[in-house]
Motif scaffolding. Sequence first.
Motif, mmCIF file in Angstrom:
data_model
loop_
_atom_site.group_PDB
_atom_site.id
_atom_site.type_symbol
_atom_site.label_atom_id
_atom_site.label_comp_id
_atom_site.label_asym_id
_atom_site.label_seq_id
_atom_site.Cartn_x
_atom_site.Cartn_y
_atom_site.Cartn_z
ATOM 1 N N LYS A 184 33.557 -18.639 -13.674
ATOM 2 C CA LYS A 184 34.638 -18.479 -12.687
ATOM 3 C C LYS A 184 34.050 -18.499 -11.272
ATOM 4 O O LYS A 184 32.833 -18.384 -11.090
ATOM 5 C CB LYS A 184 35.399 -17.189 -12.954
ATOM 6 C CG LYS A 184 34.602 -15.927 -12.718
ATOM 7 C CD LYS A 184 35.381 -14.699 -13.185
ATOM 8 C CE LYS A 184 34.512 -13.460 -13.063
ATOM 9 N NZ LYS A 184 35.022 -12.359 -13.884
ATOM 10 N N TYR B 83 30.119 -18.529 -9.970
ATOM 11 C CA TYR B 83 29.623 -17.453 -9.105
ATOM 12 C C TYR B 83 28.986 -18.043 -7.839
ATOM 13 O O TYR B 83 27.950 -17.594 -7.368
ATOM 14 C CB TYR B 83 28.644 -16.539 -9.851
ATOM 15 C CG TYR B 83 29.278 -15.698 -10.952
ATOM 16 C CD1 TYR B 83 30.112 -16.269 -11.909
ATOM 17 C CD2 TYR B 83 29.044 -14.328 -11.051
ATOM 18 C CE1 TYR B 83 30.691 -15.515 -12.917
ATOM 19 C CE2 TYR B 83 29.614 -13.555 -12.066
ATOM 20 C CZ TYR B 83 30.434 -14.163 -12.990
ATOM 21 O OH TYR B 83 31.008 -13.411 -13.994
ATOM 22 N N SER C 30 28.298 -8.997 -19.302
ATOM 23 C CA SER C 30 26.838 -8.874 -19.164
ATOM 24 C C SER C 30 26.295 -7.512 -19.591
ATOM 25 O O SER C 30 25.407 -7.426 -20.453
ATOM 26 C CB SER C 30 26.421 -9.108 -17.701
ATOM 27 O OG SER C 30 26.566 -10.461 -17.317
ATOM 28 N N GLY D 284 28.512 -13.637 -17.345
ATOM 29 C CA GLY D 284 28.438 -14.338 -16.078
ATOM 30 C C GLY D 284 27.212 -13.878 -15.303
ATOM 31 O O GLY D 284 26.168 -14.535 -15.306
HETATM 32 C C1 LIG Z 1 34.019 -12.102 -14.971
HETATM 33 C C2 LIG Z 1 34.318 -11.890 -16.392
HETATM 34 C C3 LIG Z 1 33.286 -11.804 -17.334
HETATM 35 C C4 LIG Z 1 31.830 -11.843 -16.951
HETATM 36 O O1 LIG Z 1 31.426 -10.621 -16.382
HETATM 37 P P1 LIG Z 1 29.913 -10.427 -15.909
HETATM 38 O O2 LIG Z 1 29.808 -8.985 -15.659
HETATM 39 O O3 LIG Z 1 29.736 -11.266 -14.697
HETATM 40 O O4 LIG Z 1 29.044 -10.887 -17.020
HETATM 41 C C5 LIG Z 1 33.628 -11.675 -18.662
HETATM 42 N N1 LIG Z 1 34.929 -11.628 -19.061
HETATM 43 C C6 LIG Z 1 35.941 -11.691 -18.184
HETATM 44 C C7 LIG Z 1 37.337 -11.613 -18.690
HETATM 45 C C8 LIG Z 1 35.671 -11.809 -16.825
HETATM 46 O O5 LIG Z 1 36.678 -11.867 -15.957
#
Ligand SMILES: *Cc1c(COP(=O)(O)O)cnc(C)c1O
Length: 352
Positions: free
Chosen positions: A33, A37, A201, A218
């Motif tokens: 997304k 990043y 994460s 992410g």
């Molecule tokens: C942003 C997001 C993630 C990833 O989160 P991180 O902490 O960056 O790994 C996973 N699932 C959803 C639904 C998200 O919005």
Amino acid sequence: MSAEYRVDLDAFARNLARVREAVAHARHMLVVKDDAYAHGLEAIVRRAMTEGVEWIGAFDVETGRAVRAVAGPNVRIFVWLLGGAEDLAAGIEADLDLGIGDHALLDDLAELAAAPSPARVHLKIDTGLHRNGIRPEDWERALAALSRLVDAGKASFEGLWSHIAEASDADDDDAREIFLAARATAVGAGLTPQFSHLAASAAGFAREAFREDLVRVGAFSYGIRPAGGPTERDLGIEPISTLVASVTSVEGDAVRLDLGSLHGLPSVLEGRFSVETPAGPRGVRAIEPTSMLVDAWADAAPGDTVIVWGRGGAVSATDLAELIDTIGEEIALRVSPLVPRRYTSNGPRTAR
Ligand SMILES: *Cc1c(COP(=O)(O)O)cnc(C)c1O
């Protein structure tokens, strides 16, 4: 040269390998997304494909379609922001996996004119974040609606998922209990998901019980460590990007750096961090909308380049974030798309 954002794709590939190892035996869903990043969707997706990533988490249908265009047919692409019938139809058309956390979308699916293939549904249970997701009290009704869609050939039940805060183990444990209960109810109703997923994460790395089939990672993929948490070294990840700026003028015992179209750093950071100059770290005196004043060094001259933050720098995005009580992603996302990206790589790894 104005500011430039350098992305080391080999470091990204090493992080992908590390994430894969850390979340085994679950699969890594790479979350992309916010333009991956802010690293640039296309280059990131291309390299992820070379490195064997099988799932991409793409947020909305528009991003999902962009990923499909780059990645081709052999990757699962999960999107979870769906506006209504039009989005559903476009998502099915682009062969996306659809995260559904709102009963109205199930109704929309029921009314959708003949789709080319059944919608691949990942039903979201709200486990406490109250963003979107089916509330536990509405879960059985949603399962019944999904069951009708499956029977009518309009949907396949691919996944059961949720999103958790990852702020405290106790809250996450409570969320997981709700998740497991929702799954038991689904299975009892004859709906067994192919894939379960709830961790991002932090929980994906730290807590084996949360990994299930897929972990949506992410931040750690991009080497962004959590604020107030373990170091990159502890996690086995590395920052992959560097914000570089150049000196435009020497002003007495300070130099001015051109930051170009950065979305600005808050001025509360003035005097609180150093940038990496050719002569070593130098303190930041003033932060202005498109430039920054930094303590000069002996032979500073226009055109010298300085690392503002990131890989090879004096501070990481998360170091800066901690100074203003936010998260590293928030700093990374300040690098606007107008700052040119430059990608470096010595080619894909040969051994996996
Ligand atoms: C942003 C997001 C993630 C990833 O989160 P991180 O902490 O960056 O790994 C996973 N699932 C959803 C639904 C998200 O919005």
